[in-house]
Design an enzyme around this catalytic site. Structure first.
Site, PDB file in Angstrom:
ATOM      1  N   GLY A   1      25.253  30.378  34.113  1.00  0.00           N
ATOM      2  CA  GLY A   1      25.725  31.668  33.616  1.00  0.00           C
ATOM      3  C   GLY A   1      26.630  31.479  32.416  1.00  0.00           C
TER       4      GLY A   1
ATOM      5  CE1 TYR B   1      29.560  39.948  43.022  1.00  0.00           C
ATOM      6  CE2 TYR B   1      31.674  40.469  44.022  1.00  0.00           C
ATOM      7  CZ  TYR B   1      30.938  39.844  43.039  1.00  0.00           C
ATOM      8  OH  TYR B   1      31.578  39.102  42.081  1.00  0.00           O
TER       9      TYR B   1
ATOM     10  CB  SER C   1      34.642  37.546  44.361  1.00  0.00           C
ATOM     11  OG  SER C   1      35.246  38.826  44.368  1.00  0.00           O
TER      12      SER C   1
ATOM     13  N   GLY D   1      31.721  32.309  32.086  1.00  0.00           N
ATOM     14  CA  GLY D   1      30.901  31.109  31.928  1.00  0.00           C
ATOM     15  C   GLY D   1      30.951  30.555  30.519  1.00  0.00           C
TER      16      GLY D   1
END
Length: 340
Positions: A56, A213, A183, A62
């Site tokens: 990414g 997520y 996260s 990234g």
């Protein structure tokens, strides 16, 4: 004759001014807290002779991670589903480091992951740093041709498979490091063996999409800990991190709430433009984990703002984590010789 008491008017005007200004004061305090609590890389380590892969790598965190590694002389392989040529040109322009390679890698296809890994093993003599950064927001209940939920596959199953396939090269290059970008939502997950790969056909509310997520990011921490344990005798460390709330176009699109435009804009301003980090700020912890001499032997830890942070509760049950690992091996179709 009427005598006006202007004191009462002044008092009400002062009250109104204070009431209106309180939210702005709160936002200023929030911004100052974010500024002074954000982690920042302090290490001066040079990475000449080292090779890193950043997934990414064409945008946001990234790209900034790859840029900073390149600025220290590292050979950086930019891996992304989008053509990384523009990112490569920009990094070379900024750093004067021409030792930058690009590779196409699409985590929505396990075949693409295997092809990428084979190319790396065939072309590269060493791999010192693997940064699993690529991610997507919730995509509803969509599945890939591999039969895996697309959000889980991009955020978790793909990196899980890739790290297995590159494990031998990492061991050969030891001491080496694996870094998984997770996260804060990992702390809010309801991950289970049943929803590790959510069955198709189930309608998802906004709340359940957020949970999905969160589950992918909780699984990422479990994977980081698992690799830390299985590679501890081979000189390979593995850690995970929360980069912070990053103010990017991709994130702003992913949190759009249709039909609530005014509230949405206010929330976006408060949390993204005031509290949110820039991509460069968000990359600091990943860079810290990639190069700090103080972390040579640190493994199986979770980091926020360049500091060790408690693990999400879902990781506390070792048997549960082992079961998630074994189920993941089956879902990505790992061969016996590829297992650790």
């Amino acid at each position: 004759m009427i005598v006006y008491n202007y004191t009462i008017y002044i008092k009400y005007i002062a009250f109104a001014v204070i009431t209106i200004s309180l939210p702005f004061v709160a936002l200023i305090v929030l911004k100052l807290f974010q500024k002074f609590s954000a982690g920042k890389v302090k290490s001066l380590v040079c990475l000449n002779g080292k090779t890193a892969i950043v997934t990414g790598a064409t945008s946001a965190v990234g790209f900034q991670t790859a840029l900073h590694l390149a600025s220290r002389g590292c050979r950086v392989i930019l891996a992304d589903k989008k053509e990384p040529a523009k990112a490569k040109a920009k990094i070379i322009e900024v750093t004067n480091n021409t030792n930058i390679e690009t590779k196409l890698l699409d985590f929505t296809s396990l075949q693409s992951v295997r092809k990428f890994a084979e190319e790396i093993k065939r072309e590269e003599d060493r791999l010192d740093i693997l940064i699993n950064n690529a991610e997507v927001g919730s995509r509803g209940n969509k599945h890939t041709d591999d039969g895996l939920h697309s959000t889980m596959q991009v955020n978790y199953f793909g990196p899980f498979l890739l790290t297995h396939l590159l494990a031998d090269l990492l061991k050969k290059s030891a001491p080496s490091r694996i870094i998984f970008v997770s996260s804060a939502l990992a702390f809010c997950s309801n991950l289970s063996l049943e929803n590790l790969n959510l069955p198709p056909g189930q309608a998802l509310s906004l709340f359940r999409q957020i949970l999905l997520y969160a589950n992918s990011k909780a699984a990422v921490v479990i994977a980081a800990n698992g690799f830390a344990d299985k590679l501890k005798d081979h000189g390979v460390t593995s850690n995970s991190l929360h980069p912070g709330l990053i103010n990017t176009k991709g994130f702003r699109r992913s949190v759009r709430i249709d039909g609530i435009r005014t509230i949405y804009r206010l929330l976006r301003f408060a949390f993204l433009f005031v509290y949110g980090k820039t991509p460069e700020q968000g990359a600091q912890t990943a860079i810290h984990l990639a190069l700090s001499n103080q972390l040579k032997e640190t493994s199986g830890k979770h980091f926020w703002d360049c500091t060790v942070f408690p693990q999400p509760p879902v990781t506390w049950n070792k048997k549960f984590c082992d079961d998630i690992w074994k189920s993941s091996e089956q879902l990505v179709d790992l061969k016996d010789e590829e297992k650790l």
